[in-house]
Design an enzyme around this catalytic site. Structure first.
Site, mmCIF file in Angstrom:
data_model
loop_
_atom_site.group_PDB
_atom_site.id
_atom_site.type_symbol
_atom_site.label_atom_id
_atom_site.label_comp_id
_atom_site.label_asym_id
_atom_site.label_seq_id
_atom_site.Cartn_x
_atom_site.Cartn_y
_atom_site.Cartn_z
ATOM 1 C CG ASP A 38 5.529 -0.011 -0.361
ATOM 2 O OD1 ASP A 38 6.116 1.050 -0.085
ATOM 3 O OD2 ASP A 38 5.371 -0.941 0.455
ATOM 4 C CE1 TYR A 66 -3.143 0.719 2.560
ATOM 5 C CE2 TYR A 66 -3.936 0.906 4.820
ATOM 6 C CZ TYR A 66 -3.156 1.371 3.779
ATOM 7 O OH TYR A 66 -2.389 2.486 3.960
ATOM 8 C CG ASP A 80 6.939 -6.396 -0.208
ATOM 9 O OD1 ASP A 80 7.973 -7.013 -0.511
ATOM 10 O OD2 ASP A 80 6.826 -5.162 -0.359
ATOM 11 N NE ARG A 178 5.865 -2.984 3.493
ATOM 12 C CZ ARG A 178 7.060 -2.414 3.628
ATOM 13 N NH1 ARG A 178 8.165 -3.122 3.486
ATOM 14 N NH2 ARG A 178 7.139 -1.136 3.936
#
Length: 303
Positions: A38, A66, A80, A178
């Site tokens: 994103d 991550y 988010d 997310r």
């Protein structure tokens, strides 16, 4: 021109922005990325150039790592920090590090996840975020995800009515971090969203092996940008390697079937190389026991 460019994607850029920039810098249209990030997310995004674009599915399938920040006390429509607030609650508990880690441990292994409405998953040929922008909600297909490791990285920080903490997660293809943040909040009893995300590793590529857009531009100005490209084999280091002699190389070049090599662990795909050059990726033949067939064959220009 064939190779893999290990890019550190900057915040504010889409994955497509990165591809467009690399096309201009390297003067070729044959460029592809290996897993959408994103715009507000930064991190490792290997870019495939030339024949390396054949490897995109293999890199997309690799494990990702991550570092995420979750905020308890507010949920959003996008899951988010970019989305409109959906629900709010005052976080009254003072969670301990041990409490949060126990909750995180529950996500290790295989589980079922429903992708967010604001995602690129397609339903009936249309991306979910397109439905969401029209104010529509559709049934979303469940997917099985795998989390290999998840670890709390920070103290539990209270900020007024909210609580924040960071965690590291190693996960397989198709995992929406997310949604994981939302699910973690649900286990802790509060609405939540992902308030930050960095991808630190994709397959064998980590932060230390990447280049920024600025570094690539500077290399281009020095006419050294081709030196930044890694060989195709770097993108599939997770596949077992078979070294080909001249006879095998000729058969591979013509796309012929081969006997399954001895000593392979399992029945997964494997790569065939000659020296440092990737010749092909082979896989077990679905109808002929003990036989392998080509999945991808790479043909190089004469040097």
């Amino acid at each position: 021109m064939d190779g893999i460019l290990p890019l550190w994607k900057p915040k504010g850029w889409t994955s497509h922005d990165c591809v467009a920039k690399i096309r201009r810098l390297y003067g070729t249209k044959k460029v592809g990325h290996t897993g959408t990030l994103d715009p507000e997310v930064e991190g490792v995004l290997p870019i495939c150039i030339g024949q390396a674009t054949k490897l995109v599915p293999y890199l997309t399938d690799t494990k990702k790592t991550y570092i995420a920040e979750v905020t308890l006390g507010v949920s959003t429509e996008t899951e988010d920090s970019t989305g409109v607030t959906v629900e709010q609650a005052v976080v009254r508990e003072d969670f301990s590090v041990e409490q949060v880690q126990r909750v995180l441990d529950n996500f290790i292994g295989y589980s079922v996840q429903v992708p967010p409405m604001y995602s690129a998953v397609k339903v009936n040929g249309k991306k979910l975020y397109e439905y969401a922008r029209e104010g529509l909600t559709v049934n979303r297909p469940e997917r099985t995800i795998h989390i290999e490791r998840i670890q709390l990285l920070s103290d539990i920080r209270r900020e007024g009515k909210r609580v924040r903490f960071c965690f590291l997660v190693e996960c397989g293809k198709g995992t929406y971090v997310r949604t994981l943040c939302v699910d973690i909040g649900d286990r802790l009893g509060y609405p939540a969203h992902m308030s930050g995300l960095i991808r630190t590793k994709t397959g064998s590529f980590d932060r230390n092996s990447t280049y920024t857009i600025e570094e690539i531009q500077q290399a281009k100005e020095r006419n050294e940008h081709l030196d930044l490209l890694l060989p195709l084999s770097a993108g599939i280091a997770h596949l077992e390697k078979i070294e080909a002699d001249g006879e095998m190389a000729d058969r591979v070049f013509h796309g012929q079937k081969l006997k399954m090599p001895e000593g392979l662990t399992g029945t997964k795909q494997f790569r065939i190389q000659q020296g440092g050059r990737l010749l092909a990726i082979y896989k077990p033949h679905p109808l002929e026991s003990g036989i392998a067939k080509p999945a991808k064959v790479f043909h190089y220009e004469q040097e």
